[in-house]
Write a protein that holds these residues in place. Structure first.
Motif: not given
Lengths: 525, 525
Positions: A137-151, B65-76
């Motif tokens: 489970l995400r621990y904060d929103l910052t690391v997912p944000f950084a992952r989103y930017l890089a991805m 591996v730069l991805k979201t978990a299987k079956g999930t997505r980000d919303y831009n």
């Protein structure tokens, strides 16, 4: 198989003899398999088995535990009404500053979170390995944000993200600390001129805390480079910077004497180095303090510290233009726990009736405690390296952001609402369609449907023949301002009796004009 | 230790020799501990180890591996703008019908979810046992709602809840099916007169699907009691009701012949019973069909079926008052997968250009396929027993509700936006504060701060000396309608040049009147 298996064997026989169900059996089976088991692990497993046993009733039937998971809570409609109000204030501010919003999944690949949170990594919730990817489970929103930017190879964005995050911490729910809690983050990513986005983040904190009317507050500011430079000139070995920084971060929870003890006794720092640090971390001020420290014989020897101090000066010049310097204080004791900060850091605290004066550099112990007890309501900083950790080629995207400590805000708002015995409306219903006589269900349904179709918020009781009194009572209780009453006479006359709940005034309105009349009476007010 | 350990031992030596990191080692250690290991489990573990190995680069370094978990997505931001619009439409409808809202934690005690979802329980995400309670991610919002009611002893509530739920299903993301997805639920709990709240739920589905403008739709309605009565009179043994019901539920995905085969070959139903069921489940109609079936020699022998049919008649009479019968069809093939329904059930499907006529009882195979391919966008029903499963004394709270299949709605809206090449604005910025010359950063910051303080949504570029052209370009790209341009002449004259981006018209406005002018020009429009 090593130690302790005999004892466990005995326990297993006793526990399995009919009393304990499938879960206990599974647990014991797993226990048998441990090869390097320790006494502490056994104690823990025994405690779990006894907890399972305690759930069994007298008749051996499983007693269902009706509760939410530890450290979590439901929000009831009143709490949700308060939450909505707080969110609206915050989102309005984020939008006023031109932010977009994104969303990310509640869980990430476990390795996405690995190595980002230092000592706090132990608080991450992992999902069970049910085949496939390992998730947390995400621990904060910052690391997912950084992952989103890089991805997505995004180099410029100003976004907010409001969502729940998860930490297996010891919950202190009375103080608004939960294992599941909201974060409200605003971040600016991109290569820009120094301190301009940083200053906007502080302006946003200032606006939000002012608009929420939580009482007086202070925003403490520092810079990781100043801390690092300070550690260097005080003689802290390079490899101890992060761990000494964690100890400094505890200054808002414990007195200097204890912090010093931890540095010397636990972290192995020399007494002299600790004392030198102690001299610096007691300093508070504004732009003047930054100027003075740039002349400090020791500190000015560190290039890093000088870069940080110059930026603090620049920051304060922008904050003056934004007219927010009355609440911002440059505080050398501010360290912040997270590993990923690289520059400016800040934290906002409520001060209750302004107990901690900004300009008082000789910090009074009692005052410090006062601001602590109310606690941090926002925090953030610059993290220029985090996105690069996710980019395959290590390309950096400089970021600065702020997180509003929304759960503490909720707690305060709830207490306020309770203290004032405020009547919080949980619905927005404008009119109740009621009947004065029996057998008018169909007429009520026809009318309420008309109102819905006209965009009016309306309710009808789900009874064939409700009493007029109980219909009116429902309006009083839930704050519905108008009642549209149908009776046989009204139906004959082609009118509806419109009653104002507060004044009990009643007036007949023709069916043709009813919708316009309701809209007129409920607009704005 | 039984079978297979030698083979695993060999594998362990090879896999551990420098190539594979900590995770693999842990996995193997765990493997060694299995006492009742099967060949299938070993295969699975081997596959996981090979997957880990595949992640290792040539140099043995871990490849991230730069991805979201299987079956999930980000919303831009664009997707979020669409999502916000959809949510606003739906929430407005829920509020129009007088609903409150609640929220519950994303995970529940595992046992709270146990025994609620029948065969689908295998799709529940469990959290890792890290000590303490055993937890699972919520699978829907209905079970947490029932737990909430029982826990707080609530007997009457009309609430909506919009939140993410989790199912370890095989994702079909192109069709909008994810492992993490939103549910939008509206439920009415309480002991009321028959079919009044049920009819309101259908009215809500009708309103939402109409307002979202997704194209034509049908709402299929049936009743679990009619299904059970039908099974009884067709000769299905009592203990096969639920499993045969699950098979009937597949009629929207496969033809009757295959459904019959499953009943007879897999579920062991007699051919005659299956054929009798086949006769009923092909029937579709309105109130007239319910009246006809009340006269049906076979079906009318079942008290349950008659109760269900009478309620369908009553429901249709209310739906007529709500003027929604043009889209509602009584369909005996509708079964719905979930165990907990006890009465009325319904499901809304998009029909694309109205391919499936409501009144056509002899259902055309091609038409049926057509409606399937677009799929269900809402569903729900009555579940009078669920809250009682949580109440220590088994007290029942009758409930009826509906869930909007929001992810499919998002997919359709996104496709529509793309097809129309619509320009979706992702911010609400009204004005950009720009400068025509160098060295005006401070003036820009001062002005943008003034605008923020006046509640105007404004932006400034985070550069000391941005080019005017790049400031104007940013406005064009992100749809900002106005630019407030500062230059040395304007500063001398005490004015700001206000530029309308669309028309390129420019006009000098005095500083004192700027805020009023911006508000005037951006109000409503």
């Amino acid at each position: 198989m090593h130690c302790g298996m005999n004892m466990l064997g005995v326990f297993c026989v006793r526990a399995c003899s009919g009393l304990v169900g499938f879960r206990a059996a599974t647990r014991i089976q797993r226990l048998h398999c441990f090869s390097g088991i320790t006494a502490a692990q056994i104690d823990e497993e025994v405690a779990k088995l006894l907890a399972l046993k305690a759930q069994l009733g007298d008749d051996g039937k499983h007693q269902f535990v009706l509760k939410t998971a530890k450290g979590t809570r439901d929000y009831n409609p009143k709490q949700m009404a308060i939450r909505e109000k707080v969110f609206n204030t915050i989102i309005s501010c984020f939008k006023r500053h031109g932010a977009e919003t994104i969303d990310t999944p509640v869980f990430e690949l476990k390795e996405t979170l690995t190595g980002k949170y230092g000592e706090d990594s132990k608080l991450i919730y992992d999902l069970k390995d049910q085949g496939g990817e390992l998730l947390s489970l995400r621990y904060d929103l910052t690391v997912p944000f950084a992952r989103y930017l890089a991805m997505n190879k995004i180099t410029n964005i100003k976004r907010y993200h409001i969502a729940k995050v998860y930490r297996r911490d010891n919950p202190a729910m009375t103080r608004g600390r939960y294992r599941e809690f909201y974060q409200c983050d605003f971040d600016i990513a991109g290569q820009y001129d120094a301190m301009i986005p940083d200053a906007e983040c502080l302006k946003i904190v200032y606006e939000i805390l002012s608009e929420l009317e939580l009482g007086d507050f202070r925003i403490k500011v520092n810079d990781r480079r100043i801390l690092d430079g300070m550690f260097a000139v005080c003689g802290v070995p390079d490899d101890k910077f992060r761990t000494i920084c964690s100890t400094v971060d505890k200054l808002d929870k414990m007195p200097w004497e204890d912090v010093k003890k931890e540095m010397v006794n636990e972290k192995g720092l020399s007494e002299e180095a600790a004392d030198l640090i102690g001299g610096y971390v007691s300093m508070q001020g504004g732009m003047d303090l930054a100027e003075r420290l740039l002349q400090d014989q020791k500190l000015s020897q560190s290039k890093q510290a000088c870069a940080g101090l110059s930026d603090i000066k620049l920051l304060f010049s922008y904050l003056q233009l934004f007219q927010v310097t009355d609440k911002v204080v440059f505080d050398l004791s501010l360290a912040r726990g997270l590993d990923y900060y690289t520059g400016i850091i800040y934290e906002a605290v409520l001060t209750q009736a302004g107990m901690a004066p900004v300009t008082n550099e000789a910090q009074n112990g009692a005052n410090a405690e006062e601001s602590v007890s109310v606690g941090s309501v926002a925090g953030g900083g610059r993290y220029d390296g985090l996105v690069g950790m996710f980019d395959p080629k290590g390309r950096k995207v400089p970021c600065v952001g702020v997180s509003i400590g929304i759960e503490r805000v909720f707690s305060i708002m709830e207490q306020k609402a309770e203290a004032l015995a405020e009547k919080v409306r949980t619905t927005e219903v404008q009119v109740m369609v009621a009947s004065a006589q029996k057998n008018l269900l169909e007429e009520r349904l026809r009318l309420v449907s008309e109102l819905w179709n006209a965009g009016i918020k309306a309710e009808v009781m789900y009874k064939k023949n409700p009493k007029l009194l109980s219909q009116l009572q429902h309006c009083e209780e839930s704050g519905i301002p108008l009642v549209a009453i149908l009776g046989e006479q009204e139906l004959k006359d082609g009118v509806v009796k419109l009653r104002v709940v507060a004044t009990r005034e009643e007036v007949d309105i023709s069916r043709a004009e009813l919708i316009a009349e309701i809209k007129k009476r409920t607009s704005v007010a």
